[in-house]
Write a protein that holds these residues in place. Structure first.
Motif, PDB file in Angstrom:
ATOM      1  N   PRO A 414       1.279  -6.070   8.341  1.00  0.00           N
ATOM      2  CA  PRO A 414       1.312  -7.319   9.318  1.00  0.00           C
ATOM      3  C   PRO A 414       2.757  -7.026  10.077  1.00  0.00           C
ATOM      4  CG  PRO A 414       2.186  -7.791   6.944  1.00  0.00           C
ATOM      5  CD  PRO A 414       1.456  -6.591   6.925  1.00  0.00           C
ATOM      6  N   SER A 415       2.566  -7.578  11.390  1.00  0.00           N
ATOM      7  CA  SER A 415       3.935  -7.604  12.120  1.00  0.00           C
ATOM      8  C   SER A 415       4.806  -8.403  11.667  1.00  0.00           C
ATOM      9  CB  SER A 415       3.460  -7.927  13.409  1.00  0.00           C
ATOM     10  OG  SER A 415       3.015  -9.253  13.655  1.00  0.00           O
ATOM     11  N   GLU A 416       6.034  -8.431  12.099  1.00  0.00           N
ATOM     12  CA  GLU A 416       7.177  -8.980  11.669  1.00  0.00           C
ATOM     13  C   GLU A 416       7.000 -10.617  11.533  1.00  0.00           C
ATOM     14  OE1 GLU A 416      10.239  -8.527  10.389  1.00  0.00           O
ATOM     15  OE2 GLU A 416       9.669  -6.625  10.163  1.00  0.00           O
ATOM     16  N   SER A 417       6.252 -11.237  12.735  1.00  0.00           N
ATOM     17  CA  SER A 417       5.797 -12.448  12.468  1.00  0.00           C
ATOM     18  C   SER A 417       4.580 -12.970  11.804  1.00  0.00           C
ATOM     19  CB  SER A 417       5.371 -12.858  14.244  1.00  0.00           C
ATOM     20  OG  SER A 417       4.304 -12.005  14.829  1.00  0.00           O
ATOM     21  N   GLU A 418       3.842 -12.058  11.171  1.00  0.00           N
ATOM     22  CA  GLU A 418       2.859 -12.352  10.422  1.00  0.00           C
ATOM     23  C   GLU A 418       3.086 -12.681   8.905  1.00  0.00           C
ATOM     24  OE1 GLU A 418      -1.369 -10.359  11.463  1.00  0.00           O
ATOM     25  OE2 GLU A 418       0.290  -9.016  11.691  1.00  0.00           O
ATOM     26  N   GLN A 419       3.153 -13.944   8.587  1.00  0.00           N
ATOM     27  CA  GLN A 419       3.238 -14.395   7.224  1.00  0.00           C
ATOM     28  C   GLN A 419       2.199 -14.516   6.310  1.00  0.00           C
ATOM     29  OE1 GLN A 419       6.532 -14.330   5.817  1.00  0.00           O
ATOM     30  NE2 GLN A 419       6.761 -13.003   7.787  1.00  0.00           N
ATOM     31  N   GLN A 420       0.927 -14.840   7.043  1.00  0.00           N
ATOM     32  CA  GLN A 420      -0.351 -14.970   6.187  1.00  0.00           C
ATOM     33  C   GLN A 420      -1.451 -13.998   6.978  1.00  0.00           C
ATOM     34  OE1 GLN A 420      -1.325 -18.954   6.396  1.00  0.00           O
ATOM     35  NE2 GLN A 420      -0.515 -19.576   4.185  1.00  0.00           N
ATOM     36  N   LEU A 421      -2.163 -13.723   6.089  1.00  0.00           N
ATOM     37  CA  LEU A 421      -3.312 -13.058   6.495  1.00  0.00           C
ATOM     38  C   LEU A 421      -4.251 -14.032   7.452  1.00  0.00           C
ATOM     39  CD1 LEU A 421      -5.020 -11.492   3.378  1.00  0.00           C
ATOM     40  CD2 LEU A 421      -4.829 -10.396   5.601  1.00  0.00           C
ATOM     41  N   PRO A 422      -4.841 -13.253   8.766  1.00  0.00           N
ATOM     42  CA  PRO A 422      -5.619 -14.080   9.613  1.00  0.00           C
ATOM     43  C   PRO A 422      -6.929 -14.659   8.532  1.00  0.00           C
ATOM     44  CG  PRO A 422      -5.065 -11.864  10.435  1.00  0.00           C
ATOM     45  CD  PRO A 422      -4.671 -11.865   8.980  1.00  0.00           C
ATOM     46  N   ALA A 423      -7.448 -15.842   9.218  1.00  0.00           N
ATOM     47  CA  ALA A 423      -8.626 -16.537   8.449  1.00  0.00           C
ATOM     48  C   ALA A 423      -9.631 -15.518   8.589  1.00  0.00           C
ATOM     49  CB  ALA A 423      -8.779 -17.852   9.104  1.00  0.00           C
ATOM     50  N   SER A 424      -9.641 -14.669   9.842  1.00  0.00           N
ATOM     51  CA  SER A 424     -10.771 -13.820   9.841  1.00  0.00           C
ATOM     52  C   SER A 424     -10.351 -12.461  10.291  1.00  0.00           C
ATOM     53  CB  SER A 424     -12.049 -14.340  10.854  1.00  0.00           C
ATOM     54  OG  SER A 424     -13.124 -13.246  11.142  1.00  0.00           O
ATOM     55  N   ILE A 425     -10.597 -11.314   9.618  1.00  0.00           N
ATOM     56  CA  ILE A 425     -10.109 -10.220   9.973  1.00  0.00           C
ATOM     57  C   ILE A 425     -11.040  -9.010  10.294  1.00  0.00           C
ATOM     58  CG2 ILE A 425      -9.657  -9.331   7.966  1.00  0.00           C
ATOM     59  CD1 ILE A 425      -6.666  -8.643   8.748  1.00  0.00           C
ATOM     60  N   SER A 426     -10.687  -8.164  11.338  1.00  0.00           N
ATOM     61  CA  SER A 426     -11.831  -7.113  11.534  1.00  0.00           C
ATOM     62  C   SER A 426     -11.448  -5.768  11.026  1.00  0.00           C
ATOM     63  CB  SER A 426     -11.809  -7.016  13.048  1.00  0.00           C
ATOM     64  OG  SER A 426     -12.206  -8.255  13.526  1.00  0.00           O
ATOM     65  N   LEU A 427     -12.228  -5.124  10.412  1.00  0.00           N
ATOM     66  CA  LEU A 427     -11.938  -3.704   9.711  1.00  0.00           C
ATOM     67  C   LEU A 427     -12.691  -2.859  10.552  1.00  0.00           C
ATOM     68  CD1 LEU A 427     -12.571  -4.727   5.814  1.00  0.00           C
ATOM     69  CD2 LEU A 427     -10.632  -3.120   6.839  1.00  0.00           C
ATOM     70  N   PRO A 428     -12.046  -1.366  10.821  1.00  0.00           N
ATOM     71  CA  PRO A 428     -12.734  -0.290  11.388  1.00  0.00           C
ATOM     72  C   PRO A 428     -13.732  -0.069  10.668  1.00  0.00           C
ATOM     73  CG  PRO A 428     -10.243  -0.058  11.146  1.00  0.00           C
ATOM     74  CD  PRO A 428     -10.598  -1.392  10.274  1.00  0.00           C
ATOM     75  N   ALA A 429     -14.822   0.829  11.174  1.00  0.00           N
ATOM     76  CA  ALA A 429     -16.000   1.408  10.510  1.00  0.00           C
ATOM     77  C   ALA A 429     -15.487   2.267   9.394  1.00  0.00           C
ATOM     78  CB  ALA A 429     -16.897   1.944  11.489  1.00  0.00           C
ATOM     79  N   LEU A 430     -16.206   2.010   8.411  1.00  0.00           N
ATOM     80  CA  LEU A 430     -16.030   2.525   6.909  1.00  0.00           C
ATOM     81  C   LEU A 430     -17.161   3.051   6.440  1.00  0.00           C
ATOM     82  CD1 LEU A 430     -12.959   0.531   5.582  1.00  0.00           C
ATOM     83  CD2 LEU A 430     -12.823   2.953   6.720  1.00  0.00           C
ATOM     84  N   THR A 431     -17.410   3.879   5.773  1.00  0.00           N
ATOM     85  CA  THR A 431     -18.473   4.122   4.745  1.00  0.00           C
ATOM     86  C   THR A 431     -18.327   3.388   3.544  1.00  0.00           C
ATOM     87  OG1 THR A 431     -18.911   6.313   5.748  1.00  0.00           O
ATOM     88  CG2 THR A 431     -20.080   5.982   3.845  1.00  0.00           C
ATOM     89  N   VAL A 432     -19.044   2.530   3.330  1.00  0.00           N
ATOM     90  CA  VAL A 432     -19.287   1.833   2.061  1.00  0.00           C
ATOM     91  C   VAL A 432     -20.515   1.492   1.626  1.00  0.00           C
ATOM     92  CG1 VAL A 432     -16.807   0.556   2.641  1.00  0.00           C
ATOM     93  CG2 VAL A 432     -19.047  -0.670   3.346  1.00  0.00           C
ATOM     94  N   ALA A 433     -20.620   1.260   0.196  1.00  0.00           N
ATOM     95  CA  ALA A 433     -21.926   0.784  -0.279  1.00  0.00           C
ATOM     96  C   ALA A 433     -22.495  -0.656   0.153  1.00  0.00           C
ATOM     97  CB  ALA A 433     -21.848   0.680  -1.768  1.00  0.00           C
ATOM     98  N   PRO A 434     -23.659  -0.707   0.341  1.00  0.00           N
ATOM     99  CA  PRO A 434     -24.348  -1.878   0.915  1.00  0.00           C
ATOM    100  C   PRO A 434     -24.085  -3.093   0.091  1.00  0.00           C
ATOM    101  CG  PRO A 434     -26.063  -0.223   1.121  1.00  0.00           C
ATOM    102  CD  PRO A 434     -24.829   0.358   0.076  1.00  0.00           C
ATOM    103  N   ASN A 435     -23.865  -3.119  -1.243  1.00  0.00           N
ATOM    104  CA  ASN A 435     -23.305  -4.118  -2.053  1.00  0.00           C
ATOM    105  C   ASN A 435     -22.191  -4.296  -2.625  1.00  0.00           C
ATOM    106  OD1 ASN A 435     -23.696  -1.817  -3.728  1.00  0.00           O
ATOM    107  ND2 ASN A 435     -24.651  -2.738  -5.527  1.00  0.00           N
ATOM    108  N   ALA A 436     -21.018  -3.685  -1.817  1.00  0.00           N
ATOM    109  CA  ALA A 436     -19.838  -3.309  -2.096  1.00  0.00           C
ATOM    110  C   ALA A 436     -18.991  -4.683  -2.235  1.00  0.00           C
ATOM    111  CB  ALA A 436     -19.031  -2.519  -1.065  1.00  0.00           C
ATOM    112  N   LYS A 437     -18.269  -4.826  -3.396  1.00  0.00           N
ATOM    113  CA  LYS A 437     -17.453  -6.089  -3.576  1.00  0.00           C
ATOM    114  C   LYS A 437     -16.108  -6.054  -2.853  1.00  0.00           C
ATOM    115  CE  LYS A 437     -15.268  -8.837  -7.313  1.00  0.00           C
ATOM    116  NZ  LYS A 437     -14.880  -8.966  -8.745  1.00  0.00           N
ATOM    117  N   VAL A 438     -15.694  -7.098  -2.213  1.00  0.00           N
ATOM    118  CA  VAL A 438     -14.283  -6.966  -1.351  1.00  0.00           C
ATOM    119  C   VAL A 438     -13.551  -8.051  -1.990  1.00  0.00           C
ATOM    120  CG1 VAL A 438     -13.233  -7.030   0.833  1.00  0.00           C
ATOM    121  CG2 VAL A 438     -15.731  -6.268   0.549  1.00  0.00           C
ATOM    122  N   THR A 439     -12.191  -7.663  -2.469  1.00  0.00           N
ATOM    123  CA  THR A 439     -11.197  -8.517  -2.508  1.00  0.00           C
ATOM    124  C   THR A 439      -9.908  -8.333  -2.123  1.00  0.00           C
ATOM    125  OG1 THR A 439     -10.667  -7.204  -4.620  1.00  0.00           O
ATOM    126  CG2 THR A 439     -12.223  -8.851  -5.068  1.00  0.00           C
TER     127      THR A 439
END
Length: 479
Positions: A414-439
Motif C-alpha cells: 500500500p501507499s502511505e495513505s492506504e490504511q485499508q485494503l480496497p473493497a474491490s481490488i484488481s490482480l494482474p493476470a496469473l496462472t491459477v487453477a480454476p478452483n483456486a481458493k483465495v484468502t
C-alpha cells in the motif's frame, strides 16, 4: 561500508555515482555459478531463508563516527574528519587508534540480539570481525590491535572475544553465520606503509615494486582468515569487503571508484578460498564487487535492483541512516522495512539489514522495537517469503509475486495513505487453477476471485478490511 549522507545535495551526487556500480552488480553475464556441490547446496539454502542481520561494530562507535572512513585521506563526504584532531591527519589517526584503550562495551549481550533477530524472522547473521581500520573484533594472534589485547579494557571480560560469542549466540538460535572481513587493513604497516603515507583508500606503495611488503600483507590476510575459519565453529559465509583490493584484470573501468585503483592488489583469492573451504566445506565466499568464481552472490549496497535478477543476490541496507553507531539514529519505519523485504524477495534477492551496536555494547531500543514490528508481520505472512521463488511478473505496480509448491502469493504494497485494503481490488493476470481458493493471510474467510479482461478482481469484505487495517503489506494466498 560508507556512511549514508543525509544532505540532500550530496545524496543526489552519491545516487548518480552509484548508478554505474548498480549497473555492474546487475550484469548477469559476469556471474559464475559455483561447481562445488556443497557450495551449491548451501547457496540454495541461503536463498531460501531471505532475511539476515548485518552488524558494524568497532571502536569507532565511541566517537559516533562513520566506520573507519574518517581515516581515509580522500575528499569525500563520508571521509570527513571532525573533532579536536581533525586538522592533522597523523594526530587524528593516532587518537582514533587510541580508542582501543577506552573501548569497554560492558552491556554486551549477544543473546538479546539473537533473540530479537529471530523474533523478527531473520535467519542469518554477518558480523564485522574487522573493518578497514584494522581493529580486530576477534582474538587474532597476528596483531595486538584487537579487542582482546590487554590495552583494551574489555579484554578482562570473559566474553571479550566478541566474534566467538556472537557467532555462538546466533548459531544457538539456528542461524546461518557469516564473518565480514575487510581485505584492506589501514593499520598494518604492510598495507599503509609509513614510508609512503597514504593518499587514498588504496595500498600506499606499488606492490610490484615492493613485492616483499605485499607478500607479508597477503600472508597476514590469509592467516587472519584462517584463524576465523578454524577457531570459531561452523561458519557459513565469508563476506569480504574492500573491493579495491583486487587483481588489475578485474577492474571495471565503467565504475567510477574502480577507475581510481592505481595498482594491482592481488591477494590470491583462489588460495584463500581453497584454504577456507578446506576448513569449512561448502562455505559461501562473497568477494564483494569482484565478479567471478569467488563472488557466490552479489551485494548491491543501500540499493535494490529495479528488476528481477536470475542470479543469487543480497541488498545490504541500513535500518537507520548509518552503518555504524550514531547517538541519534533515524530509523526507517517498520512499514518501509517490510515493504523493502517483500520487494527484494519478489526480485529473487535476500535482505541483509544492518543494525549498529553502540560503545556500551547495546543497540538503540528503537531497533528492538522495529524488529518486533517486523516480526508481527512475519509471523502471519512468512509463508509468502521463506522457501519461495519469484513469480512473473515479479513486481508490477503495487504488486509483488512469489510462489512455492503449494500456493501463489500476491503481495499488495500500500501507499502511505492506504490504511485499508480496497473493497474491490484488481490482480494482474496469473496462472491459477480454476478452483483456486483465495484468502488474505491473517484472515480465514475465502474470497471470490473473478476473471477479467486484464487479470482478476477480488472483492474484500468489510470485516476483513477492518481486521487487517494498518498492515505494511497485504498478502493474497491463491492455491
Amino acid at each position: 561500508m560508507k556512511k549514508q549522507i543525509t544532505s540532500i545535495l550530496f545524496s543526489l551526487l552519491v545516487s548518480t555515482s552509484a548508478l554505474a556500480q548498480q549497473h555492474s552488480e546487475q550484469n548477469h553475464d559476469k556471474y559464475v555459478w559455483p561447481k562445488d556441490e556443497l557450495v551449491k547446496k548451501k547457496l540454495a539454502n541461503w536463498q531460501d531463508i531471505k532475511f539476515g542481520l548485518l552488524m558494524h561494530w568497532g571502536t569507532y562507535s565511541e566517537w559516533g563516527v562513520v566506520e573507519s572512513w574518517s581515516l581515509c585521506p580522500e575528499d569525500e563526504g563520508w571521509c570527513e574528519r571532525r573533532g579536536p584532531y581533525a586538522a592533522n591527519w597523523f594526530e587524528y589517526k593516532k587518537a582514533y587508534e587510541n580508542l582501543q584503550t577506552t573501548f569497554n562495551p560492558t552491556k554486551f549481550n549477544p543473546e538479546r540480539w539473537a533473540n530479537a533477530a529471530k523474533g523478527a524472522g531473520m535467519k542469518y547473521v554477518v558480523f564485522t570481525t574487522k573493518h578497514h581500520d584494522g581493529f580486530c573484533m576477534f582474538d587474532t594472534k597476528l596483531t595486538d590491535y584487537k579487542i582482546t589485547d590487554k590495552k583494551t579494557p574489555f579484554s578482562s571480560n570473559p566474553r571479550s572475544n566478541v566474534t566467538k560469542e556472537i557467532l555462538g549466540a546466533f548459531r544457538q538460535q539456528g542461524f546461518m553465520v557469516g564473518t565480514y572481513f575487510s581485505k584492506p587493513d589501514w593499520h598494518t604497516e604492510d598495507y599503509w606503509w609509513t614510508y609512503f603515507p597514504p593518499k587514498d583508500r588504496n595500498v600506499s606503495y606499488d606492490p610490484k615494486k615492493y613485492p616483499d611488503h605485499w607478500k607479508k600483507f597477503s600472508d597476514f590476510t590469509y592467516n587472519q582468515i584462517e584463524e576465523l575459519m578454524t577457531g570459531y565453529g561452523n561458519v557459513d559465509i565469508l563476506w569480504l569487503d574492500g573491493g579495491w583490493v583486487r587483481p588489475a584484470s578485474t577492474i571495471d573501468s565503467t565504475v567510477s571508484w574502480q577507475r581510481t585503483i592505481p595498482y594491482s592488489q592481488d591477494i590470491n583469492m583462489a588460495r584463500i578460498a581453497g584454504m577456507a573451504r578446506q576448513h569449512q566445506p561448502g562455505l559461501l565466499v562473497v568477494d564483494r564487487t569482484v565478479s567471478g568464481e569467488f563472488e557466490n552472490y552479489v551485494t548491491p549496497e543501500q540499493s535494490i535492483p529495479d528488476h528481477y535478477m536470475p542470479i543469487p543476490w543480497e541488498s545490504c541496507i541500513t535500518m537507520g541512516d548509518s552503518w555504524s553507531y550514531i547517538p541519534k539514529e533515524n530509523f526507517k519505519p517498520a512499514r518501509k522495512l517490510v515493504q523493502t523485504l517483500v520487494d527484494i524477495v519478489a526480485k529473487n534477492g535476500n535482505l541483509l539489514l544492518n543494525i549498529a551496536p553502540g560503545p556500551d555494547g547495546e543497540w538503540h531500543e528503537e531497533a528492538y522495537q522495529r524488529l518486533q514490528e517486523i516480526g508481527k508481520w512475519i509471523t502471519v505472512n512468512g509463508e509468502s517469503i521463506y522457501g519461495t521463488k519469484p513469480l512473473a511478473p515479479y513486481r508490477q505496480g503495487q504488486w509483488a509475486f512469489t510462489s512455492n509448491n503449494k500456493a501463489v502469493y500476491a503481495s499488495y504494497l500500500p501507499s502511505e495513505s492506504e490504511q485499508q485494503l480496497p473493497a474491490s481490488i484488481s490482480l494482474p493476470a496469473l496462472t491459477v487453477a480454476p478452483n483456486a481458493k483465495v484468502t488474505v493471510l491473517g484472515a480465514s474467510q475465502a474470497l471470490k476471485l473473478t476473471k477479467t479482461k486484464d487479470g482478476f478482481s477480488v472483492v474484500v469484505p468489510e470485516k476483513v478490511r477492518q481486521q487487517l487495517a494498518g498492515q505494511p503489506v497485504w498478502v493474497f494466498k491463491i492455491g
